[in-house]
Design an enzyme around this catalytic site. Structure first.
Site, PDB file in Angstrom:
ATOM      1  N   TYR A   1       6.944 -12.075   4.175  1.00  0.00           N
ATOM      2  CA  TYR A   1       5.561 -11.588   3.265  1.00  0.00           C
ATOM      3  C   TYR A   1       5.315 -12.479   2.286  1.00  0.00           C
ATOM      4  CZ  TYR A   1       1.992  -8.494   0.919  1.00  0.00           C
ATOM      5  OH  TYR A   1       0.999  -7.984   0.548  1.00  0.00           O
TER       6      TYR A   1
ATOM      7  N   THR B   1       0.737  -1.131  -0.024  1.00  0.00           N
ATOM      8  CA  THR B   1      -0.101   0.106   0.054  1.00  0.00           C
ATOM      9  C   THR B   1       0.668   1.218  -0.052  1.00  0.00           C
ATOM     10  OG1 THR B   1      -1.737  -1.383   1.181  1.00  0.00           O
ATOM     11  CG2 THR B   1      -1.835   1.185   1.006  1.00  0.00           C
TER      12      THR B   1
ATOM     13  N   LYS C   1       3.548 -13.080   7.513  1.00  0.00           N
ATOM     14  CA  LYS C   1       2.289 -12.647   6.762  1.00  0.00           C
ATOM     15  C   LYS C   1       1.682 -13.435   5.456  1.00  0.00           C
ATOM     16  CE  LYS C   1       2.895  -8.073   8.738  1.00  0.00           C
ATOM     17  NZ  LYS C   1       2.941  -6.418   8.422  1.00  0.00           N
TER      18      LYS C   1
END
Length: 302
Positions: free
Chosen positions: A142, A54, A166
């Site tokens: 991630y 993001t 994650k």
């Protein structure tokens, strides 16, 4: 390095992914994050990530990513855990990781290498090199692609310094199997609020969020419902953000960051444009729909 209780507690909550503000000359202006951070911390967001997706990480130069990484801890001021996203070439990722502790970050998150010719053992070597450069900071993986298989994921989880994952793939069975193989790690839903209920049911704790830039209280409503074991309340909380998330998924998910930045602009907070290849500006119909979403939130808040 083992995760401190402060970091572990934060990761069991909402991991907010901060936008990267740009000025009219397309230069990063980290100071414009101040009201966003204040709002997030005030709502109870315990972890804030700089240089996540993001944040438009792949749209930043290495120098810009370092600028943001160095600035955000000061803006947060110890009120939340700061996680620094690192990635791209192994040298660039290691460079950011090496600087993260001096910059005041509490942990790093290693983006999964997007190289089309990555090998599972090559990714393990990548993570080992970056984790070593982190100088003792906890390392989060991630994972947006689990196609390498559970053995490859287990090898990544065994790298010294890795403290959590994650999980950003919708394969819940692989999540459950990977978590069972490494129960000592922090397993976090990496697909934001809509996927938090099913991943929580499979053993994940906490989730990532981009909506925290705009409306962190809505993200906290999901977390609080899940913490109470009230899945019906969690479903209602997810439903409250459903139309926002649908807008973000438009144009092949290319509106993901754009909708967040456009929403902030509609709220009077100028964080600039989303850089190409993101969809910017929003299509007129999407902008009008976004106005409706924000108006609905305001009405319900009142």
């Amino acid at each position: 390095m083992a995760v401190t209780e402060r970091v572990a507690t934060a990761l069991r909550g909402v991991s907010g992914i901060l936008v990267t503000p740009f000025d009219g000359d397309d230069q990063p202006v980290p100071g414009r994050l101040a009201p966003i951070v204040d709002r997030a911390v005030g709502a109870g967001i315990g972890a804030l990530t700089v240089n996540g997706n993001t944040s438009e990480f792949y749209g930043l130069t290495l120098e810009e990513a370092r600028q943001m990484q160095a600035a955000v801890p000061g803006i947060v001021g110890g009120r939340a855990v700061v996680v620094a996203g690192v990635g791209r070439s192994v040298k660039e990722a290691a460079s950011l990781a090496k600087a993260a502790k001096a910059d005041g970050c509490d942990a790093i998150m290693i983006h999964q290498p997007p190289d089309p010719f990555r090998a599972p053992r090559g990714v393990a070597a990548y993570v080992e090199r970056v984790a070593e450069a982190a100088d003792g900071l906890p390392v989060l993986l991630y994972l947006r692609d689990d196609s390498g298989g559970l053995d490859a994921i287990a090898a990544l989880c065994a790298v010294p310094g890795v403290a959590g994952v994650k999980w950003a793939t919708p394969n819940l069975l692989n999540l459950a199997a990977a978590r069972r193989a490494a129960p000592h790690l922090a397993w976090i839903c990496g697909l934001a609020e809509p996927w938090a209920p099913p991943m929580t049911a499979m053993g994940a704790r906490g989730f990532t969020s981009g909506i925290i830039n705009v409306a962190p209280h809505l993200s906290m409503a999901v977390l609080n419902a899940l913490a109470a074991g009230d899945y019906e309340a969690a479903d209602r909380a997810v439903l409250a953000i459903e139309n926002f998330e649908k807008l973000r998924a438009q144009e092949g998910n290319g509106a993901n960051v754009s909708v967040v930045k456009a929403a902030l602009a509609l709220r009077g907070e100028d964080v600039g444009a989303a850089r190409p290849p993101a969809a910017w500006p929003l299509a007129p119909a999407a902008t009008e729909a976004l106005r409706g979403v924000l108006a609905g939130w305001d009405k319900n808040a009142g």
